[in-house]
Every structure is written in structure tokens, then in C-alpha cells.
Write a protein that holds these residues in place. Structure first.
Motif, PDB file in Angstrom:
ATOM      1  N   GLU A 283      -3.304 -10.269  -4.529  1.00  0.00           N
ATOM      2  CA  GLU A 283      -2.875  -8.954  -4.346  1.00  0.00           C
ATOM      3  C   GLU A 283      -3.061  -8.155  -2.846  1.00  0.00           C
ATOM      4  N   ILE A 284      -2.177  -7.984  -2.281  1.00  0.00           N
ATOM      5  CA  ILE A 284      -2.138  -7.354  -0.924  1.00  0.00           C
ATOM      6  C   ILE A 284      -1.916  -5.669  -1.154  1.00  0.00           C
ATOM      7  N   PRO A 285      -2.823  -4.722  -1.250  1.00  0.00           N
ATOM      8  CA  PRO A 285      -2.529  -3.474  -1.890  1.00  0.00           C
ATOM      9  C   PRO A 285      -2.415  -2.646  -0.437  1.00  0.00           C
ATOM     10  N   CYS A 286      -1.154  -2.908   0.267  1.00  0.00           N
ATOM     11  CA  CYS A 286      -0.923  -2.098   1.520  1.00  0.00           C
ATOM     12  C   CYS A 286      -0.472  -0.806   1.264  1.00  0.00           C
ATOM     13  N   LEU A 287      -0.174  -0.620  -0.125  1.00  0.00           N
ATOM     14  CA  LEU A 287       0.455   0.977  -0.514  1.00  0.00           C
ATOM     15  C   LEU A 287      -0.763   1.805  -0.779  1.00  0.00           C
ATOM     16  N   LYS A 288      -1.862   1.403  -1.047  1.00  0.00           N
ATOM     17  CA  LYS A 288      -3.115   2.183  -1.420  1.00  0.00           C
ATOM     18  C   LYS A 288      -3.677   2.704   0.005  1.00  0.00           C
ATOM     19  N   ASP A 289      -4.332   3.829   0.153  1.00  0.00           N
ATOM     20  CA  ASP A 289      -4.763   4.597   1.253  1.00  0.00           C
ATOM     21  C   ASP A 289      -6.282   3.631   1.717  1.00  0.00           C
ATOM     22  N   GLU A 290      -6.864   3.124   0.853  1.00  0.00           N
ATOM     23  CA  GLU A 290      -8.057   1.990   1.051  1.00  0.00           C
ATOM     24  C   GLU A 290      -7.852   1.132   2.033  1.00  0.00           C
ATOM     25  N   TYR A 291      -6.547   0.477   1.705  1.00  0.00           N
ATOM     26  CA  TYR A 291      -6.115  -0.540   2.595  1.00  0.00           C
ATOM     27  C   TYR A 291      -6.231  -0.115   3.888  1.00  0.00           C
ATOM     28  N   TRP A 292      -6.025   0.822   4.515  1.00  0.00           N
ATOM     29  CA  TRP A 292      -5.574   1.207   5.824  1.00  0.00           C
ATOM     30  C   TRP A 292      -6.982   1.775   6.634  1.00  0.00           C
ATOM     31  N   THR A 293      -7.830   1.727   6.021  1.00  0.00           N
ATOM     32  CA  THR A 293      -9.387   2.163   6.699  1.00  0.00           C
ATOM     33  C   THR A 293      -9.555   1.671   8.059  1.00  0.00           C
ATOM     34  N   THR A 294      -9.300   0.445   8.221  1.00  0.00           N
ATOM     35  CA  THR A 294      -9.556  -0.212   9.618  1.00  0.00           C
ATOM     36  C   THR A 294      -8.645  -0.709  10.340  1.00  0.00           C
ATOM     37  N   PHE A 295      -7.282  -0.164   9.997  1.00  0.00           N
ATOM     38  CA  PHE A 295      -6.154  -0.514  10.649  1.00  0.00           C
ATOM     39  C   PHE A 295      -5.192   0.592  11.500  1.00  0.00           C
ATOM     40  N   GLU A 296      -6.287   0.945  12.180  1.00  0.00           N
ATOM     41  CA  GLU A 296      -5.572   2.138  13.269  1.00  0.00           C
ATOM     42  C   GLU A 296      -4.949   1.428  14.228  1.00  0.00           C
ATOM     43  N   GLY A 297      -4.818   0.090  14.416  1.00  0.00           N
ATOM     44  CA  GLY A 297      -3.888  -0.544  15.422  1.00  0.00           C
ATOM     45  C   GLY A 297      -2.664  -0.938  14.845  1.00  0.00           C
ATOM     46  N   ILE A 298      -2.371  -0.979  13.478  1.00  0.00           N
ATOM     47  CA  ILE A 298      -1.025  -1.304  13.057  1.00  0.00           C
ATOM     48  C   ILE A 298      -0.203  -0.215  13.114  1.00  0.00           C
ATOM     49  N   SER A 299       1.017  -0.614  13.683  1.00  0.00           N
ATOM     50  CA  SER A 299       2.419   0.499  13.556  1.00  0.00           C
ATOM     51  C   SER A 299       2.754   0.511  12.216  1.00  0.00           C
ATOM     52  N   PRO A 300       3.155   1.846  11.843  1.00  0.00           N
ATOM     53  CA  PRO A 300       3.836   1.968  10.729  1.00  0.00           C
ATOM     54  C   PRO A 300       5.167   0.941  10.294  1.00  0.00           C
ATOM     55  N   THR A 301       5.728   0.454  11.457  1.00  0.00           N
ATOM     56  CA  THR A 301       6.891  -0.467  11.446  1.00  0.00           C
ATOM     57  C   THR A 301       6.439  -1.521  10.820  1.00  0.00           C
ATOM     58  N   ALA A 302       5.058  -1.928  11.095  1.00  0.00           N
ATOM     59  CA  ALA A 302       4.776  -3.340  10.505  1.00  0.00           C
ATOM     60  C   ALA A 302       4.625  -3.411   8.988  1.00  0.00           C
ATOM     61  N   LEU A 303       4.394  -2.212   8.414  1.00  0.00           N
ATOM     62  CA  LEU A 303       4.449  -2.043   6.935  1.00  0.00           C
ATOM     63  C   LEU A 303       5.966  -2.315   6.362  1.00  0.00           C
ATOM     64  N   ALA A 304       6.857  -1.494   6.994  1.00  0.00           N
ATOM     65  CA  ALA A 304       8.089  -1.425   6.614  1.00  0.00           C
ATOM     66  C   ALA A 304       8.960  -2.968   6.722  1.00  0.00           C
ATOM     67  N   ARG A 305       8.381  -3.252   7.916  1.00  0.00           N
ATOM     68  CA  ARG A 305       9.204  -5.002   8.062  1.00  0.00           C
ATOM     69  C   ARG A 305       8.436  -5.717   6.990  1.00  0.00           C
ATOM     70  N   THR A 306       7.146  -5.743   6.735  1.00  0.00           N
ATOM     71  CA  THR A 306       6.630  -6.775   5.700  1.00  0.00           C
ATOM     72  C   THR A 306       7.508  -6.356   4.138  1.00  0.00           C
ATOM     73  N   LEU A 307       7.569  -5.371   3.876  1.00  0.00           N
ATOM     74  CA  LEU A 307       8.040  -4.971   2.788  1.00  0.00           C
ATOM     75  C   LEU A 307       9.419  -5.340   2.691  1.00  0.00           C
TER      76      LEU A 307
END
Length: 352
Positions: A283-307
Motif C-alpha cells: 500500500e502506497i498511501p500517497c493521499l494521506k498527509d503523513e506520507y508527505w512529511t519528508t517530501f518537500e522536493g516532490i512536485s505536485p505534478t508527480a502525484l498527478a502523473r502517478t495516479l
């Protein structure tokens, strides 16, 4: 005949004495198998006649030779001098290569133990070691950016402590992209270490869990690749993000022929090691807030592209699961997957 004279008079002697690259006769050999592909069978407690447990590296060597693999990548830890000799003797007789999987020293006091394990791996015939900076997954391990930054510093220190030992024993280390480093972060780490003896074990699919495009990961890290974890991946939607599974080669979403070609182009001596883990989807819980704690360097477009990728590549009829199987059935499923992958590697990827 003295042992040294014997080694010098054999092809495997040439391998033992040729540094730092893998010798020409190893080019084009069949794909090897990572010990983690046998997660169920390694030290299994199931009394199976068809799939008896592997208890050590020699068991794994014997079996991988039987199924047509070219070598193994196996944990090197607490090996006695006698066992090292047995591994080397059997490996040479079977004509297989061996890579070690090893932990890194966290502080200066750990270096002596690390060097002993490196020396054992080298004596057994390994020219490459694989390691990870973090045993777990970034989004499950760290609860703050500060924790992750502390980890980055400790990971750099571990490699700096390791590098003189690797140089001394003339053995290369590949740091795996193991669901902890974004590809640019790992590349930056290696530039800081700046050593011919420290590179990457390039995992073809792990970084999807960090919302990275798999081909961009390969293109970023392949210049550093000394070894690989070959796998194919499948995805599916779930409420908190997406599910991610290893699947038999050719059944998933990765462009394996292109990835293999890039690896060969950048390093003709790179080894290809199957890591086909037969398990339930992650399970990759990338829609939960906790997932993003250490991902300041990820662009929001990466989430959209992956989904979008997940939505457009559903695995039919559904992602494989094994938790409902009996222990014997799990062992069979694991073996079937590995044999299938080896056949694909030879027939479709020309790894033979």
C-alpha cells in the motif's frame, strides 16, 4: 599445486585477479537471482519435499544453477573462514557469479566488522556488494523532515567509513534505491562520496512508491549502476493512494527492454539480478498527509502523473495475492514466478 597457482590457471582465477571490472567471459551470462526473491523459501520452516528450505548461500547456489540462473546475490554475514572456502569452491565448480548483500558501518567502531564481511565476500569471489541506506520505507519510517535530514547525514557517514575498506579490497558497492532516496538525492549522495568504488544497485521499480517516473529514475541513476535488481511492476487503485506489486517479467508496466539496453550501454559489465518478491501488494498511501512529511522536493505534478498512470494501467483481473495460500502453495507460487522470469530474461531480454 598451490591454491594461488590453481586460481591463476583457471578462468575463475582470472575473475579473482581482474579488478575492478567484471571480466569479459561474464558478459552475456544468464540473469542471476537475489536472495529476496526467495522470501518464503529462505530459512523456511515448512517441511516441503518439493521446495525444501534454503539455509545458506550454497543451497541457493545449487538451486539457481539447476534452474539456469547465472549467479546469486546473497547476504554475507557471520561467515566462517571454512564456509567462505566452501562457497568459493562450489561457486567456481558451478560456474556462477556471486554478489554480496551487506550492512554498512554506522560508526567508526563498526568498521572492523564491516571489513571482515567485505574480506569474506571478496574471498568467496564477489566483486560487487549491494547495500541499502535504510531497511524500511521512507514514508513509513520518518515522522519529520528533521528525522530525514539526520538520516541523510548518517547515510553519508556510513559510506565515507566504508569507502577506504572497499578501495583496499578492490570491491565495488552498489547503494540500492530502496524506497528511501529520490533518484536526484541518491545521485547527489554519490557525488559527495566521489569514489569509483561506490555506485548504485539500480532497482527497476522501487521508486514508483516515491512517485517517481521509473524511466527518469533509470536515466538519473544508470551512470552509477554497478548492479541491478530486475523486476516488473503492476499497480491498482486503493482509497489512500495506490497498490504496488512485483509481477513476473513482461506482465507489468515497465519498459524492460529499454531499461536493460540503457544499463548495458552505460556499463557493459553491469550484472542483472532478479528480485521477484512474491507477496501481497504494497500500500502506497500517497493521499494521506503523513506520507508527505519528508517530501518537500516532490512536485505536485508527480502525484498527478502517478495516479494517472495507476488509473490507465489496471492489472487484470487483479493484483496477485498470496496471504490466502497455504505455505506449500506460497512456495510453489514463488518458484513458478522465478522460473517464469528467468525464461523471459532469456527469450525477450537476451540475458543469456
Amino acid at each position: 599445486m598451490h591454491r594461488r597457482d590453481f586460481l591463476q590457471k583457471t578462468a575463475f582465477g582470472a575473475m579473482a585477479l581482474s579488478f575492478p571490472v567484471i571480466p569479459n567471459f561474464l558478459k552475456g551470462i544468464p540473469m542471476g537471482v537475489v536472495v529476496h526473491s526467495y522470501a518464503s523459501r529462505w530459512n523456511s520452516k515448512t517441511p516441503s519435499q518439493a521446495y525444501p528450505a534454503f539455509t545458506n548461500a550454497i543451497d541457493l547456489l545449487e538451486h539457481c544453477h539447476q534452474i539456469g540462473a547465472g549467479g546469486i546475490q546473497v547476504v554475507v554475514k557471520d561467515w566462517s573462514a571454512d564456509f567462505v572456502k566452501k562457497v568459493r569452491t562450489r561457486r567456481e565448480k558451478l560456474g556462477l557469479y556471486m554478489e554480496g548483500s551487506i550492512g554498512l558501518p554506522k560508526k567508526a567502531e563498526d568498521v572492523a566488522t564491516f571489513e571482515k564481511e567485505v574480506a569474506n565476500a571478496r574471498e568467496a569471489g564477489a566483486q560487487i556488494l549491494r547495500t541499502v541506506s535504510l531497511g524500511g520505507r521512507r514514508y513509513e519510517t520518518f515522522k519529520s523532515q528533521q528525522e530525514f535530514e539526520a538520516f541523510q547525514k548518517s547515510a553519508l557517514l556510513a559510506l565515507q567509513l566504508s569507502e577506504p575498506v572497499l578501495k583496499k579490497h578492490k570491491i565495488k558497492l552498489g547503494v540500492e534505491n530502496h524506497k528511501e532516496w529520490l533518484a536526484p538525492e541518491l545521485a547527489a549522495l554519490l557525488k559527495q562520496v566521489s569514489s569509483e568504488w561506490v555506485g548504485v544497485t539500480l532497482d527497476f521499480g522501487n521508486s514508483i512508491a516515491l512517485l517517481e517516473d521509473p524511466m527518469e529514475v533509470v536515466e538519473t541513476l544508470v551512470p552509477y549502476a554497478v548492479s541491478t535488481h530486475v523486476k516488473d511492476m503492476a499497480v491498482a487503485e486503493y482509497a489512500d493512494g495506490f497498490l504496488l506489486s512485483e509481477v513476473p517479467l513482461g506482465k507489468g508496466i515497465l519498459d524492460l527492454p529499454r531499461i536493460v539496453a540503457l544499463c548495458k550501454k552505460n556499463n557493459p559489465n553491469v550484472t542483472f539480478n532478479l528480485e521477484m518478491i512474491t507477496r501481497d501488494p504494497l500500500e502506497i498511501p500517497c493521499l494521506k498527509d503523513e506520507y508527505w512529511t519528508t517530501f518537500e522536493g516532490i512536485s505536485p505534478t508527480a502525484l498527478a502523473r502517478t495516479l494517472r498512470m495507476v488509473k490507465s494501467h489496471p492489472y487484470k483481473p487483479e493484483l496477485p495475492r498470496v496471504s490466502q495460500l497455504t505455505a506449500e502453495e506460497k512456495l510453489k507460487a514463488e518458484e513458478d514466478n522465478i522460473v517464469s522470469c528467468l525464461a523471459y530474461s532469456k527469450n525477450e531480454l537476451n540475458l543469456n
